[in-house]
Every structure is written in C-alpha cells, then in structure tokens.
Write an enzyme that holds these catalytic residues in place. Sequence first.
Site, PDB file in Angstrom:
ATOM      1  N   GLY A   1      66.546  75.577  72.138  1.00  0.00           N
ATOM      2  CA  GLY A   1      66.614  74.258  71.504  1.00  0.00           C
ATOM      3  C   GLY A   1      65.273  73.564  71.386  1.00  0.00           C
ATOM      4  N   LEU A   2      64.254  74.080  72.069  1.00  0.00           N
ATOM      5  CA  LEU A   2      62.940  73.426  72.034  1.00  0.00           C
ATOM      6  C   LEU A   2      61.975  74.118  71.086  1.00  0.00           C
ATOM      7  CD1 LEU A   2      62.255  72.475  75.759  1.00  0.00           C
ATOM      8  CD2 LEU A   2      63.417  71.217  73.952  1.00  0.00           C
ATOM      9  N   GLY A   3      62.502  75.040  70.295  1.00  0.00           N
ATOM     10  CA  GLY A   3      61.630  75.736  69.346  1.00  0.00           C
ATOM     11  C   GLY A   3      60.658  76.680  70.040  1.00  0.00           C
TER      12      GLY A   3
ATOM     13  N   SER B   1      60.808  79.836  70.393  1.00  0.00           N
ATOM     14  CA  SER B   1      60.546  81.056  69.630  1.00  0.00           C
ATOM     15  C   SER B   1      59.520  80.768  68.528  1.00  0.00           C
ATOM     16  CB  SER B   1      61.834  81.612  69.035  1.00  0.00           C
ATOM     17  OG  SER B   1      62.478  80.633  68.237  1.00  0.00           O
ATOM     18  N   ALA B   2      59.713  79.658  67.807  1.00  0.00           N
ATOM     19  CA  ALA B   2      58.762  79.320  66.734  1.00  0.00           C
ATOM     20  C   ALA B   2      57.379  79.041  67.316  1.00  0.00           C
ATOM     21  CB  ALA B   2      59.265  78.106  65.965  1.00  0.00           C
ATOM     22  N   ALA B   3      57.344  78.328  68.447  1.00  0.00           N
ATOM     23  CA  ALA B   3      56.049  78.012  69.079  1.00  0.00           C
ATOM     24  C   ALA B   3      55.333  79.302  69.466  1.00  0.00           C
ATOM     25  CB  ALA B   3      56.273  77.119  70.296  1.00  0.00           C
TER      26      ALA B   3
ATOM     27  N   ASP C   1      61.365  74.441  62.515  1.00  0.00           N
ATOM     28  CA  ASP C   1      60.778  74.754  63.829  1.00  0.00           C
ATOM     29  C   ASP C   1      59.328  75.233  63.707  1.00  0.00           C
ATOM     30  OD1 ASP C   1      63.286  74.232  64.810  1.00  0.00           O
ATOM     31  OD2 ASP C   1      63.395  76.020  66.057  1.00  0.00           O
TER      32      ASP C   1
END
Length: 314
Positions: free
Chosen positions: A97-99, A101-103, A144
């Site tokens: 939920g905190l992104g 993976s994108a980060a 994200d």
Amino acid sequence: MGKGSGFGKVILFGEHFVVHGVPGIVSAIDSTADAEVRRTKKGITIVDERKGSKGYAEEKKAQQLESIDRILKAMEIEPKTVSFRILLGGNLPGFSGLGASAASSVAIARAIAQELGKKWSDERINEIAYEAEKAYAGTPSGIDNTAATYGGLLWFMKNMNGGHNTIEKLRIRKPVEIIIGSTGIVANTKAMVAGVAERKQKYPEKYDVLFEQAEGLALIARKALLAFDLKKVGELMNENHRLLQEISVSCEELDYLVDLARKHGAFGAKLTGGGGGGCMTALTPTKELQEAVATAIEKEGYEVLRTKIGVERI
Ligand code: PMV
C-alpha cells in the site's frame, strides 16, 4: 557502482478508480527505497535488506524478478546479456500500500542507469518504472511510479488512450501530519486490481455510479486541499473509504484501524493503496493529534508510520 532512490507514497484519493481514468491525489512520503547496483559475472542477483511485513519479500519475489526483466527490456537491454548484483535498502518499509514496489523499481532503474553512465530524465525513469509496475499490478494506473519518481503532492490522471498522463504538482500552505497504519497483511495488488475490473464489468450500473462519485470526490478534494480546508479533506477521505468498501477492496482489519483513528480524533481516515490488507492512512494535522492516533493504533499491536503530506522537496 550505481545508486538510486525512489519515494514511497500515500494515495489520498482515488486508488483503484485511477486505473480506469478517474483522477487521483497522491503524496510522496519522506521514506525511500534505495538501490545499489554492481556488475558481477553471474546473472541477476537481488539482495533485499528492506524491513517489512512478515512474508513481504518472499510473496513478492517472483513479481520482483519479472519487474527487473521488464526494467532491462524497457532500457533496451537483453536481460541475459547483463550481470548485476542489486542491493535494496532504504527506510521505506515493505508494507503493502505504500508503493514499495514502484519505489524500488525507480531506485533500481536509476541505479542501473548510473552504472551504465546514462543520464536519463525523470520522465524516462518514470516510463521504465511504469513497465516494471506491470509485474506487480497487472494493469497499473501509473500513479505509484509517478509519485516514486517525482515526489511531492500530485494530481494524477491516466490517459486511457495511451497518451501522456496528466501529472500536476499541487502546492499546499504547509505540510500536514498524517499517520499510516499497517494491518501487517501482505496484499496482492495485481489480484485486487483485477477483481475491481471484473466486478466493474459484471455490475456496470452499480459501478458506474461509484466511479462517477469517485471522480466528483477527487475534484472537490483537490479544491479543499488547495484551500487548506483540512476538516473538509478529512470528511472526503472518509467518503473515499466508503467508496472503496463499496467496490470490495477494504477488509475487516482496515475498517477496524480506520474506525480507531476516527475515534481518536483523526480528521478523516481511509485505506490507502490496493487494499485487501496493506495500509490505511489518517489525517492528523498537529504533532499531538498524530501522536495520539499513532499511539492508539500501536497499542492494538499494529505498526505505524508518522509522516507528512505535501512536503515540497522531500
Ligand atoms: O498497493 P499499492 O501501493 O501498490 O497501490 C496500488 C494503487 C492502485 O490504484 C490500486 C493500482 C494502481 O496502479 O493505481
């Protein structure tokens, strides 16, 4: 060695709806995923030192490997021709939920680019990270990776015709305290996104109304944020949570933490990100209120991040 970072994020309005072209509002948070890339001689190895929910790294392993393949292909590099050791760290926890993976995709893309001596723009990095996000989210909106790349508070709208997405920086009077509570449940964003698409197709009448409401909500929320009407922003977050419940992406634990935050004075609270576990967020616009809500959630045995939205240059 190449190094890179990507921001974690919290979606304030519009998760899931953004996948289908409804505008969303997202804020980067002051936690990052960091990557270091070194050339080796034996293919791709990943050392993931991020702290997170139990089972997060194992659950995401296959998707992570696919995402790196996608990053290399987006860079026009044949994955079999390169050997890298990728070390992942940073202070962004691996909570769903905190992104995260994108980060991590942004961090890895930047680190590989640096190692290869490429001076790519943020726009290029964002495009590469979007390709990587497909491994985690199936049909991601791009919100994200955009927040992970640029940081700040952003208005985001996916272009459903494949053209450029709308990305606008929103400037608010001053940063605002929020808390993020983790249910500790590792969620599968790809399955959650696919589930919404399926139900949207199956129940068009119900879903069309909800999607219209989500669009209206994002527009009013944007105005409320710019006017710094935080009471209103909180009410709209509550309303957004109701819409997310209606599209069946909340769960018992998320509803419980959302209620708890409201009972302890949060201006508003909602799930954030893909749902089905993962995280919730609450608007707690003073240090004292932030502490009171955070402590109440921690007392129940859940982990909490204390952070701010709207920080100009994180
Ligand atoms: O759970 P996260 O942090 O991966 O956020 C997903 C956000 C969604 O709106 C559900 C998907 C997307 O790509 O926008």
